[in-house]
Write an enzyme that holds these catalytic residues in place. Structure first.
Site, PDB file in Angstrom:
ATOM      1  N   ASP A  88       0.867  -1.167   0.000  1.00  0.00           N
ATOM      2  CA  ASP A  88       0.000   0.000   0.000  1.00  0.00           C
ATOM      3  C   ASP A  88       0.912   1.227   0.000  1.00  0.00           C
ATOM      4  O   ASP A  88       2.107   1.131   0.310  1.00  0.00           O
ATOM      5  CB  ASP A  88      -0.893  -0.039   1.249  1.00  0.00           C
ATOM      6  CG  ASP A  88      -1.824   1.151   1.337  1.00  0.00           C
ATOM      7  OD1 ASP A  88      -2.426   1.520   0.310  1.00  0.00           O
ATOM      8  OD2 ASP A  88      -1.929   1.719   2.437  1.00  0.00           O
ATOM      9  N   ASP A 138      -0.130   5.082   1.047  1.00  0.00           N
ATOM     10  CA  ASP A 138      -0.378   6.016   2.139  1.00  0.00           C
ATOM     11  C   ASP A 138      -0.604   5.265   3.451  1.00  0.00           C
ATOM     12  O   ASP A 138      -1.440   4.375   3.531  1.00  0.00           O
ATOM     13  CB  ASP A 138      -1.587   6.891   1.831  1.00  0.00           C
ATOM     14  CG  ASP A 138      -1.454   7.639   0.518  1.00  0.00           C
ATOM     15  OD1 ASP A 138      -0.344   7.644  -0.057  1.00  0.00           O
ATOM     16  OD2 ASP A 138      -2.451   8.215   0.050  1.00  0.00           O
ATOM     17  N   ASP A 190      -2.008  -0.714   5.922  1.00  0.00           N
ATOM     18  CA  ASP A 190      -2.444  -0.180   7.218  1.00  0.00           C
ATOM     19  C   ASP A 190      -3.949  -0.302   7.423  1.00  0.00           C
ATOM     20  O   ASP A 190      -4.483   0.246   8.379  1.00  0.00           O
ATOM     21  CB  ASP A 190      -2.010   1.287   7.368  1.00  0.00           C
ATOM     22  CG  ASP A 190      -2.691   2.206   6.373  1.00  0.00           C
ATOM     23  OD1 ASP A 190      -3.015   1.763   5.247  1.00  0.00           O
ATOM     24  OD2 ASP A 190      -2.897   3.382   6.701  1.00  0.00           O
TER      25      ASP A 190
END
Length: 185
Positions: free
Chosen positions: A9, A11, A129
């Protein structure tokens, strides 16, 4: 040759995610602690890197493609000069309510790349996240790592509430690197 792959991922995983969840200015471009040295070490150890990111705000009036690409390309340039390149960079701009097959956790945007590039899924990981990243790992048939960095905006770290998406959680990239290097031996 079949290689272990890290599906990353962007961000909140590579870059610190600001409180407004948009990295739309150069001032907001900040890397997670130790991510550059970690990605360099992991790439040298044999992992290939693929970036997979949902960016539903890109292309809107408040977050143009030009703003996105200016910051995104600077990030890629910084990483390139540190020896970090990606086999593929996949960005999806669909909104969650659209249920589009290209939006994580679905694998639509990854499938064409996978058909051309053999991956050792038993030694591959999605690192993110959010629960969508853990869910993506499940859909790909690989393992999941969740990073919970206190310096980044609070994604949805309550993965224990989603037992259908197993993940291993770390607070720092140095921990992730040690863990992944052990998996290669």
């Amino acid at each position: 040759m079949i290689k272990p792959t890290l599906f990353l991922d962007r961000d909140g995983t590579i870059l610190l995610e600001p409180n407004d969840y948009k990295i739309d200015t150069f001032e907001k471009l900040r890397f997670l602690p130790s991510v550059i040295s970690s990605l360099s070490t992991l790439k040298e150890a044999g992992y290939q890197l693929v970036m997979v990111s949902n960016q539903e705000e890109v292309g809107t009036e408040s977050f143009s493609w030009e703003k996105f690409l200016a910051v995104h390309n600077l990030m890629l340039d910084i990483l390139f000069h540190e020896g970090i390149t990606f086999e593929e960079v996949l960005i999806d701009t669909h909104h969650a309510h659209e249920n589009h097959p290209n939006r994580k956790p679905e694998i639509g945007m990854i499938s064409p790349w996978l058909k051309q590039n053999p991956v050792d899924m038993t030694r591959s990981f999605v690192i993110g996240d959010r629960k969508t990243d853990a869910h993506l790992a499940l859909n790909l048939g690989c393992q999941s790592i969740t990073i919970k960095c206190s310096a980044s905006a609070n994604g949805d770290y309550e993965l224990q509430n989603y037992p259908d998406y197993p993940t291993t959680t770390f607070e720092h990239w140095k921990q992730i690197t040690r863990f992944l290097l052990e998996k290669l031996t």
